[in-house]
Design a protein around this motif. Sequence first.
Motif, PDB file in Angstrom:
ATOM      1  N   GLY A  39      11.985  56.782  21.893  1.00  0.00           N
ATOM      2  CA  GLY A  39      12.081  56.584  23.339  1.00  0.00           C
ATOM      3  C   GLY A  39      13.499  56.635  23.861  1.00  0.00           C
ATOM      4  O   GLY A  39      13.758  56.344  25.032  1.00  0.00           O
ATOM      5  N   LEU A  40      14.446  57.030  23.007  1.00  0.00           N
ATOM      6  CA  LEU A  40      15.846  56.970  23.426  1.00  0.00           C
ATOM      7  C   LEU A  40      16.240  58.094  24.374  1.00  0.00           C
ATOM      8  O   LEU A  40      17.176  57.951  25.157  1.00  0.00           O
ATOM      9  N   MET A  41      15.543  59.238  24.311  1.00  0.00           N
ATOM     10  CA  MET A  41      15.869  60.331  25.237  1.00  0.00           C
ATOM     11  C   MET A  41      15.571  59.874  26.677  1.00  0.00           C
ATOM     12  O   MET A  41      16.329  60.156  27.593  1.00  0.00           O
ATOM     13  N   ALA A  42      14.446  59.177  26.839  1.00  0.00           N
ATOM     14  CA  ALA A  42      14.028  58.778  28.183  1.00  0.00           C
ATOM     15  C   ALA A  42      14.520  57.379  28.555  1.00  0.00           C
ATOM     16  O   ALA A  42      14.341  56.952  29.697  1.00  0.00           O
ATOM     17  N   ALA A  43      15.146  56.670  27.613  1.00  0.00           N
ATOM     18  CA  ALA A  43      15.417  55.237  27.783  1.00  0.00           C
ATOM     19  C   ALA A  43      15.982  54.805  29.141  1.00  0.00           C
ATOM     20  O   ALA A  43      15.439  53.894  29.763  1.00  0.00           O
ATOM     21  N   PRO A  44      17.063  55.439  29.649  1.00  0.00           N
ATOM     22  CA  PRO A  44      17.606  54.921  30.913  1.00  0.00           C
ATOM     23  C   PRO A  44      16.814  55.367  32.147  1.00  0.00           C
ATOM     24  O   PRO A  44      17.071  54.897  33.247  1.00  0.00           O
ATOM     25  N   PHE A  45      15.877  56.295  31.978  1.00  0.00           N
ATOM     26  CA  PHE A  45      15.124  56.824  33.132  1.00  0.00           C
ATOM     27  C   PHE A  45      14.045  55.828  33.557  1.00  0.00           C
ATOM     28  O   PHE A  45      13.686  54.910  32.824  1.00  0.00           O
ATOM     29  N   SER A  46      13.503  56.051  34.763  1.00  0.00           N
ATOM     30  CA  SER A  46      12.522  55.116  35.314  1.00  0.00           C
ATOM     31  C   SER A  46      11.196  55.199  34.564  1.00  0.00           C
ATOM     32  O   SER A  46      10.874  56.210  33.941  1.00  0.00           O
ATOM     33  N   GLU A  47      10.426  54.127  34.643  1.00  0.00           N
ATOM     34  CA  GLU A  47       9.115  54.092  33.981  1.00  0.00           C
ATOM     35  C   GLU A  47       8.214  55.193  34.519  1.00  0.00           C
ATOM     36  O   GLU A  47       7.357  55.707  33.811  1.00  0.00           O
ATOM     37  N   GLU A  48       8.422  55.566  35.779  1.00  0.00           N
ATOM     38  CA  GLU A  48       7.627  56.638  36.400  1.00  0.00           C
ATOM     39  C   GLU A  48       7.689  57.913  35.554  1.00  0.00           C
ATOM     40  O   GLU A  48       6.728  58.670  35.472  1.00  0.00           O
TER      41      GLU A  48
ATOM     42  N   THR B 130      17.913  63.538  39.697  1.00  0.00           N
ATOM     43  CA  THR B 130      18.657  63.100  40.884  1.00  0.00           C
ATOM     44  C   THR B 130      18.512  64.075  42.056  1.00  0.00           C
ATOM     45  O   THR B 130      18.357  63.659  43.196  1.00  0.00           O
ATOM     46  N   PHE B 131      18.558  65.385  41.741  1.00  0.00           N
ATOM     47  CA  PHE B 131      18.608  66.369  42.844  1.00  0.00           C
ATOM     48  C   PHE B 131      17.390  67.291  42.913  1.00  0.00           C
ATOM     49  O   PHE B 131      17.247  68.031  43.875  1.00  0.00           O
ATOM     50  N   GLY B 132      16.534  67.284  41.885  1.00  0.00           N
ATOM     51  CA  GLY B 132      15.411  68.223  41.858  1.00  0.00           C
ATOM     52  C   GLY B 132      14.317  67.869  42.859  1.00  0.00           C
ATOM     53  O   GLY B 132      14.198  66.716  43.283  1.00  0.00           O
ATOM     54  N   ASN B 133      13.528  68.887  43.231  1.00  0.00           N
ATOM     55  CA  ASN B 133      12.378  68.591  44.094  1.00  0.00           C
ATOM     56  C   ASN B 133      11.206  68.122  43.225  1.00  0.00           C
ATOM     57  O   ASN B 133      11.288  68.127  41.981  1.00  0.00           O
ATOM     58  N   ALA B 134      10.123  67.759  43.853  1.00  0.00           N
ATOM     59  CA  ALA B 134       8.993  67.176  43.113  1.00  0.00           C
ATOM     60  C   ALA B 134       8.455  68.139  42.060  1.00  0.00           C
ATOM     61  O   ALA B 134       8.123  67.730  40.928  1.00  0.00           O
ATOM     62  N   GLU B 135       8.391  69.416  42.422  1.00  0.00           N
ATOM     63  CA  GLU B 135       7.856  70.401  41.477  1.00  0.00           C
ATOM     64  C   GLU B 135       8.783  70.556  40.264  1.00  0.00           C
ATOM     65  O   GLU B 135       8.334  70.598  39.112  1.00  0.00           O
ATOM     66  N   GLN B 136      10.082  70.653  40.527  1.00  0.00           N
ATOM     67  CA  GLN B 136      11.052  70.795  39.414  1.00  0.00           C
ATOM     68  C   GLN B 136      10.995  69.580  38.489  1.00  0.00           C
ATOM     69  O   GLN B 136      11.010  69.710  37.259  1.00  0.00           O
ATOM     70  N   LYS B 137      10.875  68.408  39.068  1.00  0.00           N
ATOM     71  CA  LYS B 137      10.796  67.199  38.242  1.00  0.00           C
ATOM     72  C   LYS B 137       9.544  67.233  37.380  1.00  0.00           C
ATOM     73  O   LYS B 137       9.587  66.924  36.183  1.00  0.00           O
ATOM     74  N   ALA B 138       8.413  67.621  37.993  1.00  0.00           N
ATOM     75  CA  ALA B 138       7.138  67.635  37.251  1.00  0.00           C
ATOM     76  C   ALA B 138       7.163  68.657  36.115  1.00  0.00           C
ATOM     77  O   ALA B 138       6.594  68.436  35.042  1.00  0.00           O
ATOM     78  N   VAL B 139       7.842  69.788  36.348  1.00  0.00           N
ATOM     79  CA  VAL B 139       7.889  70.840  35.314  1.00  0.00           C
ATOM     80  C   VAL B 139       8.829  70.446  34.174  1.00  0.00           C
ATOM     81  O   VAL B 139       8.478  70.564  32.996  1.00  0.00           O
ATOM     82  N   PHE B 140      10.019  69.968  34.527  1.00  0.00           N
ATOM     83  CA  PHE B 140      11.055  69.805  33.496  1.00  0.00           C
ATOM     84  C   PHE B 140      11.139  68.416  32.858  1.00  0.00           C
ATOM     85  O   PHE B 140      11.366  68.306  31.650  1.00  0.00           O
ATOM     86  N   LEU B 141      11.004  67.366  33.659  1.00  0.00           N
ATOM     87  CA  LEU B 141      11.321  66.046  33.106  1.00  0.00           C
ATOM     88  C   LEU B 141      10.434  65.613  31.942  1.00  0.00           C
ATOM     89  O   LEU B 141      10.948  65.162  30.910  1.00  0.00           O
ATOM     90  N   PRO B 142       9.096  65.753  32.017  1.00  0.00           N
ATOM     91  CA  PRO B 142       8.290  65.291  30.867  1.00  0.00           C
ATOM     92  C   PRO B 142       8.656  66.012  29.573  1.00  0.00           C
ATOM     93  O   PRO B 142       8.756  65.390  28.519  1.00  0.00           O
TER      94      PRO B 142
END
Length: 203
Positions: free
Chosen positions: A89-98, A139-151
Amino acid sequence: MAEKTFSRRNLDFTLFEVLQVSELIQYDYFKAHDTETFGFTLDIASDIARQIMAPAFTDSDRKQPDLENGQVNVHSSIHAFINAFSEAGLMAAPFSEEWGGMQLPKVIAAAAEFIMGSAHNSMVMYSDLTKGAANLIYTFGNAEQKAVFLPKMLSGEWMGTMCLTEVQAGSSLSDVATSASPQADGTYLIKGQKIFISAGDQM
Ligand SMILES: Cc1cc2nc3c(=O)[nH]c(=O)nc-3n(C[C@H](O)[C@H](O)[C@H](O)COP(=O)(O)OP(=O)(O)OC[C@H]3O[C@@H](n4cnc5c(N)ncnc54)[C@H](O)[C@@H]3O)c2cc1C
């Protein structure tokens, strides 16, 4: 080897007594944490450093990445590190639970990276660059970019890089010449040349 490269006693003293990081748990964002979860995170980082990173230090330095059929192959220990780092879980650790993160204070995540970097600093480049790129999208991505890349990035499936340097622009980033032209299908056509891109490609 990892034990010899840093002092946990000094690190704990700096974090818990000088910086008094335990006071952070008074903030709502960090409410799932306490001194024990901070220490547990540092223990996990020490385990990864000792079991995966330090033992691979010499061999991964001697067996450099190679180019095969246009694909860069890196030392197998890099994969073992990314898997262990992400599964803990260290890659995601500082990011929000969302986004599957732990909402861990960055100072604790940075201390964990310090431990791992002391065992094998080149390996931490892979995770750091991915987290940095993910943070940019977060921080700067739109909802679609976040959904595609962050997970995919925060699970360690996809990696990120930092493509700044060009042949004519190293330190002087105001001289970068690469351009991105928007296309009708919503993508961008990127024109330019980048060099020295750490973790730019890997299998
Ligand atoms: C191992 C490695 C990994 C790298 N990874 C990445 C990466 O992932 N992504 C990426 O984008 N880039 C990466 N780089 C590139 C790195 O960021 C550049 O090399 C760096 O910005 C320096 O640029 P340059 O090599 O063109 O040197 P230059 O900018 O040409 O500098 C040459 C010399 O001039 C000095 N100098 C430069 N500007 C000034 C100034 N204004 N005043 C005084 N002295 C100055 C410098 O200190 C240096 O001694 C990497 C480089 C290396 C070696």
